[in-house]
Design a protein around this motif. Structure first.
Motif, mmCIF file in Angstrom:
data_model
loop_
_atom_site.group_PDB
_atom_site.id
_atom_site.type_symbol
_atom_site.label_atom_id
_atom_site.label_comp_id
_atom_site.label_asym_id
_atom_site.label_seq_id
_atom_site.Cartn_x
_atom_site.Cartn_y
_atom_site.Cartn_z
ATOM 1 N N ASP A 1 0.797 -1.218 0.000
ATOM 2 C CA ASP A 1 0.000 0.000 0.000
ATOM 3 C C ASP A 1 0.835 1.277 0.000
ATOM 4 O O ASP A 1 0.299 2.365 -0.160
ATOM 5 N N SER A 2 2.137 1.142 0.176
ATOM 6 C CA SER A 2 2.991 2.319 0.332
ATOM 7 C C SER A 2 2.864 3.298 -0.833
ATOM 8 O O SER A 2 2.677 4.494 -0.635
ATOM 9 N N ALA A 3 2.958 2.775 -2.048
ATOM 10 C CA ALA A 3 2.898 3.656 -3.223
ATOM 11 C C ALA A 3 1.551 4.366 -3.314
ATOM 12 O O ALA A 3 1.476 5.527 -3.721
ATOM 13 N N PHE A 4 0.469 3.669 -2.936
ATOM 14 C CA PHE A 4 -0.860 4.280 -3.008
ATOM 15 C C PHE A 4 -1.053 5.314 -1.904
ATOM 16 O O PHE A 4 -1.609 6.381 -2.135
ATOM 17 N N TYR A 5 -0.582 4.996 -0.702
ATOM 18 C CA TYR A 5 -0.752 5.916 0.422
ATOM 19 C C TYR A 5 0.028 7.207 0.184
ATOM 20 O O TYR A 5 -0.464 8.305 0.434
ATOM 21 N N TYR A 6 1.261 7.069 -0.297
ATOM 22 C CA TYR A 6 2.107 8.240 -0.526
ATOM 23 C C TYR A 6 2.055 8.710 -1.984
ATOM 24 O O TYR A 6 3.001 9.318 -2.479
ATOM 25 N N PHE A 7 0.931 8.430 -2.621
ATOM 26 C CA PHE A 7 0.787 8.792 -4.030
ATOM 27 C C PHE A 7 1.031 10.277 -4.293
ATOM 28 O O PHE A 7 1.661 10.635 -5.295
ATOM 29 N N PRO A 8 0.520 11.191 -3.453
ATOM 30 C CA PRO A 8 0.783 12.611 -3.714
ATOM 31 C C PRO A 8 2.276 12.936 -3.768
ATOM 32 O O PRO A 8 2.694 13.790 -4.558
ATOM 33 N N LEU A 9 3.080 12.274 -2.952
ATOM 34 C CA LEU A 9 4.525 12.503 -2.973
ATOM 35 C C LEU A 9 5.132 12.029 -4.294
ATOM 36 O O LEU A 9 5.948 12.726 -4.913
ATOM 37 N N ILE A 10 4.721 10.836 -4.720
ATOM 38 C CA ILE A 10 5.224 10.281 -5.982
ATOM 39 C C ILE A 10 4.762 11.132 -7.158
ATOM 40 O O ILE A 10 5.533 11.429 -8.082
ATOM 41 N N ILE A 11 3.485 11.531 -7.136
ATOM 42 C CA ILE A 11 2.943 12.368 -8.204
ATOM 43 C C ILE A 11 3.635 13.730 -8.210
ATOM 44 O O ILE A 11 3.808 14.352 -9.268
ATOM 45 N N GLY A 12 4.049 14.204 -7.034
ATOM 46 C CA GLY A 12 4.803 15.452 -6.980
ATOM 47 C C GLY A 12 6.084 15.369 -7.785
ATOM 48 O O GLY A 12 6.478 16.322 -8.475
ATOM 49 N N TRP A 13 6.745 14.217 -7.715
ATOM 50 C CA TRP A 13 7.987 14.004 -8.473
ATOM 51 C C TRP A 13 7.730 13.985 -9.980
ATOM 52 O O TRP A 13 8.381 14.707 -10.735
ATOM 53 N N THR A 14 6.766 13.152 -10.424
ATOM 54 C CA THR A 14 6.515 13.052 -11.865
ATOM 55 C C THR A 14 5.917 14.339 -12.424
ATOM 56 O O THR A 14 6.188 14.709 -13.571
ATOM 57 N N SER A 15 5.093 15.028 -11.616
ATOM 58 C CA SER A 15 4.529 16.307 -12.071
ATOM 59 C C SER A 15 5.624 17.354 -12.254
ATOM 60 O O SER A 15 5.589 18.151 -13.199
ATOM 61 N N ALA A 16 6.585 17.341 -11.343
ATOM 62 C CA ALA A 16 7.687 18.295 -11.451
ATOM 63 C C ALA A 16 8.471 18.074 -12.740
ATOM 64 O O ALA A 16 8.875 19.031 -13.407
ATOM 65 N N LYS A 17 8.699 16.817 -13.110
ATOM 66 C CA LYS A 17 9.393 16.518 -14.364
ATOM 67 C C LYS A 17 8.589 17.013 -15.566
ATOM 68 O O LYS A 17 9.141 17.470 -16.555
ATOM 69 N N LYS A 18 7.284 16.916 -15.460
ATOM 70 C CA LYS A 18 6.411 17.351 -16.547
ATOM 71 C C LYS A 18 6.392 18.869 -16.682
ATOM 72 O O LYS A 18 6.454 19.410 -17.786
ATOM 73 N N PHE A 19 6.326 19.578 -15.537
ATOM 74 C CA PHE A 19 6.137 21.028 -15.566
ATOM 75 C C PHE A 19 7.420 21.827 -15.485
ATOM 76 O O PHE A 19 7.396 23.055 -15.496
ATOM 77 N N GLY A 20 8.569 21.139 -15.409
ATOM 78 C CA GLY A 20 9.840 21.857 -15.440
ATOM 79 C C GLY A 20 10.319 22.348 -14.093
ATOM 80 O O GLY A 20 11.086 23.303 -14.023
#
Length: 478
Positions: free
Chosen positions: A153-172
């Protein structure tokens, strides 16, 4: 592939190259210079597809290793940021701009692409745990179960943290900044606030009702559970990327890099909590009010609406105004009429997964992505299928959602009710059995699941499994 990158026309013929789960995606200056047949005959190449302005080389699960090979052997320089696609800019200039929602799904698909592997892994582990619980092999309160649950469940629980990383790569934005901003949403101390009684409530009795748990500089702090959500983190990082870029140009060059990071983290972190929280809470209340009004007017209509849009509500984090009603109803009346309206959604997703597996020609893609997503969905873990299979295929996604809506309408028409909380997904049907015995509500619930499954299976089989993916990670030729 290492010795054949020249078969796409050479280094000078490549504008940029990206990759998704199974494909290398080239934007070529002149596709006629590529030796397509020779490339197809290359060992390790499954197929070559020319579509959507892209020259796509399907290589399967080894795509990331080949991609890294291209960085070194092909003379490419890997760029940490995803660059704009020149071909897309031309399409926009010609008036081919997509509607905002389709564009949003495209952005979400790109942001989710790098984390699909870990979602599949986590979903599979959670599925196995669900199986052990149903079979009685492992007690839910055992330490072994709790540890394995944390791993899955770790990846799902901390999804906002992970999405923060991939979003940052997307938005520069620097990825570590994105992770820090996403991590604020699931910071344990702040999450713990939602487990105690609120200090007071704003707008009590209205759709603007918001529970205030504390304050920031005197500004009310409205908290909700952000675990497993993606939109709040994406929005915060998008704003942070714009704000950081502006700061870098506005601050003196000598201190810009240092101060821009401090100000961005401070301002956007607070803005995320005091703006995103209240906005999503209010929107959740609005959604809950609409659904309750529909249920009171006509349960079948409510079933279609909530069944169709439930997955989207979850994705946007707008379902939190509804979930508490389930528990309240069961505690007060002994049953809940709302939860059955979303039951068929899991069955529809299972049907869509099977259709995608059947229609997908790549055995490697089925093994790596599609089959694990199916297994997870059977046990009620729908995120891998939603993010990995359906969002990149908008037509299949909407067919699945509408199929879920049809099932929800049937459940509402038959008056299906939830009597207890048990397993999630298609395996959770025992929770809808009336303690007094099988009734028409339970029969309707079973029928709703079967109909949703069949409708989604047939619809996706007919529609096909064509993807409308984003660019993924991009290499720019210097």
């Amino acid at each position: 592939m290492r010795d054949h990158y020249r078969e796409v026309g050479g280094r000078d013929n490549v504008k940029d190259v990206s990759h998704c789960i199974t494909r290398l995606r080239f934007h070529l200056k002149d596709e006629s210079k590529a030796d397509t047949e020779d490339l197809r005959a290359t060992k390790g190449v499954i197929d070559v597809i020319q579509a959507g302005g892209q020259y796509q080389v399907v290589v399967g699960a080894t795509v990331d290793a080949i991609y890294q090979d291209l960085v070194q052997v092909g003379g490419f320089q890997e760029n940490a940021e995803v660059q704009d696609n020149p071909d897309t800019e031309k399409d926009l200039a010609r008036g081919k701009k997509k509607d905002p929602f389709t564009r949003l799904l495209g952005v979400i698909s790109e942001i989710l692409q790098p984390v699909l592997g870990v979602l599949m892994a986590g979903g599979f582990i959670k599925s196995l745990l669900a199986l052990t619980a149903v079979a009685g092999w492992l007690a839910n309160d055992s330490s072994t179960y709790m540890v394995l649950s944390a791993i899955g469940d770790s990846a799902f629980y901390y999804f906002p943290l992970i999405i923060g990383w991939t979003s940052a790569k997307k938005f520069g934005l620097k990825p570590v900044m994105g992770m820090a901003l996403g991590g604020i949403l699931v910071y344990p101390t702040l999450v713990a606030l939602t487990g105690v009684d609120p200090l007071y409530t704003i707008g009590a009795g209205t759709i603007f009702e918001s529970k205030v748990y504390d304050d920031i500089f005197g500004i009310p702090l409205v908290m909700q559970a952000y675990s497993s959500t993606i939109i709040p983190a994406i929005f915060i990082v998008w704003v942070a990327a714009k704000f950081h870029k502006w700061l870098m140009g506005a601050l003196p060059a000598l201190v810009a890099s240092f101060l821009a990071n401090i100000i961005t983290l401070f301002v956007c972190g607070i803005a995320g909590l005091v703006i995103i929280g209240p906005v999503t809470t209010i929107l959740s209340n609005i959604v809950a009010a609409i659904i309750m009004a529909l249920i009171n007017f006509q349960p079948a209509i409510a079933g279609f609406v909530i069944g169709t849009f439930w997955s989207l509500l979850v994705m946007f984090g707008l379902h939190w105004g509804i979930i508490p009603l389930w528990f309240l109803d069961v505690a007060t009346y002994g049953y809940d009429p709302i939860n059955p309206l979303v039951y068929a959604g899991g069955c529809a997703i299972v049907g869509a997964c099977i259709a995608i597996i059947v229609r997908t020609r790549s055995g490697q893609e089925n093994a790596d992505v599609n089959v694990p997503a199916l297994i997870s969905s059977i046990f009620g873990v729908n995120e891998p299928a939603l993010y990995g299979l359906l969002i990149p295929r908008p037509k299949a996604m909407w067919a699945t959602f509408v199929s879920a809506g049809v099932g929800g309408a049937i459940a509402g028409l038959f008056g299906a009710k939830l009597y207890s909380f048990g397993a999630s997904g298609p395996l959770g049907f025992p929770s809808f059995i009336n303690p007094a015995g099988i009734d028409t509500g339970f029969v309707g619930l079973v029928v709703s699941g079967i109909v949703a499954f069949v409708c989604a299976l047939v619809a996706v089989m007919v529609i096909g499994v064509k993807k409308e993916e984003g660019k993924g990670f991009t290499l720019k030729v210097e």
